[in-house]
Write a protein that holds these residues in place. Structure first.
Motif, mmCIF file in Angstrom:
data_model
loop_
_atom_site.group_PDB
_atom_site.id
_atom_site.type_symbol
_atom_site.label_atom_id
_atom_site.label_comp_id
_atom_site.label_asym_id
_atom_site.label_seq_id
_atom_site.Cartn_x
_atom_site.Cartn_y
_atom_site.Cartn_z
ATOM 1 N N SER A 252 0.845 -1.192 0.000
ATOM 2 C CA SER A 252 0.000 0.000 0.000
ATOM 3 C C SER A 252 0.878 1.239 0.000
ATOM 4 O O SER A 252 2.036 1.190 0.384
ATOM 5 C CB SER A 252 -0.935 0.005 1.213
ATOM 6 O OG SER A 252 -0.197 0.108 2.398
ATOM 7 N N HIS B 2 -2.799 0.392 -4.072
ATOM 8 C CA HIS B 2 -4.060 0.771 -3.434
ATOM 9 C C HIS B 2 -4.160 0.385 -1.965
ATOM 10 O O HIS B 2 -4.405 1.224 -1.126
ATOM 11 C CB HIS B 2 -5.234 0.218 -4.216
ATOM 12 C CG HIS B 2 -5.325 0.821 -5.582
ATOM 13 N ND1 HIS B 2 -6.252 0.444 -6.504
ATOM 14 C CD2 HIS B 2 -4.594 1.774 -6.208
ATOM 15 C CE1 HIS B 2 -6.103 1.121 -7.615
ATOM 16 N NE2 HIS B 2 -5.094 1.934 -7.462
ATOM 17 N N SER C 182 -3.930 1.791 -14.963
ATOM 18 C CA SER C 182 -4.212 1.062 -13.722
ATOM 19 C C SER C 182 -4.252 -0.423 -14.016
ATOM 20 O O SER C 182 -4.400 -0.845 -15.171
ATOM 21 C CB SER C 182 -5.532 1.528 -13.103
ATOM 22 O OG SER C 182 -6.609 1.215 -13.957
ATOM 23 N N LYS D 113 -5.709 -4.276 -12.136
ATOM 24 C CA LYS D 113 -6.416 -4.946 -11.038
ATOM 25 C C LYS D 113 -6.904 -6.300 -11.529
ATOM 26 O O LYS D 113 -6.991 -6.550 -12.734
ATOM 27 C CB LYS D 113 -7.594 -4.113 -10.556
ATOM 28 C CG LYS D 113 -8.690 -3.917 -11.594
ATOM 29 C CD LYS D 113 -9.811 -3.067 -11.067
ATOM 30 C CE LYS D 113 -10.857 -2.852 -12.155
ATOM 31 N NZ LYS D 113 -11.942 -2.006 -11.725
#
Length: 164
Positions: free
Chosen positions: A13, A32, A51, A53
């Motif tokens: 993080s 994140h 990004s 994910k």
């Protein structure tokens, strides 16, 4: 050949710098949270460029542009004695990513078997992941950083699943 350097944090993080061979900051990697494996690659002004994910309930890593338009998908491939992944770019085709067993070196090749990128983990076994990237592909550096962090996230997820 120019290299880029970036790393994960111990708790996955926060924000870490992306630097070049001279130590100049070229962008930022926003991790994140430790409970969510998503990342954002930012330019020097901290504006989101790309990004990455995981797709819900899937082991596929989605790389997206600034306004969530999908750039490509990274997914693991079954292989014995090596790591194999496939990145499918919607603009530039397929790229195979391979690493021999127990190696920290990864080679990314295009559909004509030319080396498109080379990256390696430069951190120790128990340290958070730090990478050196060399890009020879038509992919933007930021997109490739999201792919490398996707490889890192997939490997962490596979190791976690194997430990349970």
């Amino acid at each position: 050949m120019n290299h880029l350097y970036f790393k994960d944090n111990f708790f996955s993080s926060g924000e870490t710098p992306i630097t070049d061979d001279n130590g100049q900051v070229t962008g930022h990697l926003n991790l994140h949270s430790m409970f969510h494996s998503g990342i954002t690659v930012q330019d020097q002004a901290h504006k989101q460029v790309v990004s990455g994910k995981f797709r819900a309930f899937s082991n596929k890593w989605i790389v997206s542009a600034r306004f969530d338009s999908e750039l490509g998908v990274l997914k693991p491939r079954l292989a014995f004695f090596k790591q194999r992944l496939l990145y499918t770019s919607h603009r530039h085709g397929e790229f195979a990513i391979e690493s021999p067993a127990f190696s920290k070196e990864y080679i990314m090749t295009d559909s004509r078997d030319h080396t498109a990128a080379h990256f390696r983990r430069i951190s120790g076994m128990f340290a958070s992941g730090a990478y050196q990237l060399s890009n020879n592909s038509p992919l933007a550096d930021e997109e490739l950083i999201a792919v490398v962090m996707g490889v890192h996230a997939i490997i962490k997820r596979q190791q976690s699943a194997a430990a349970t």
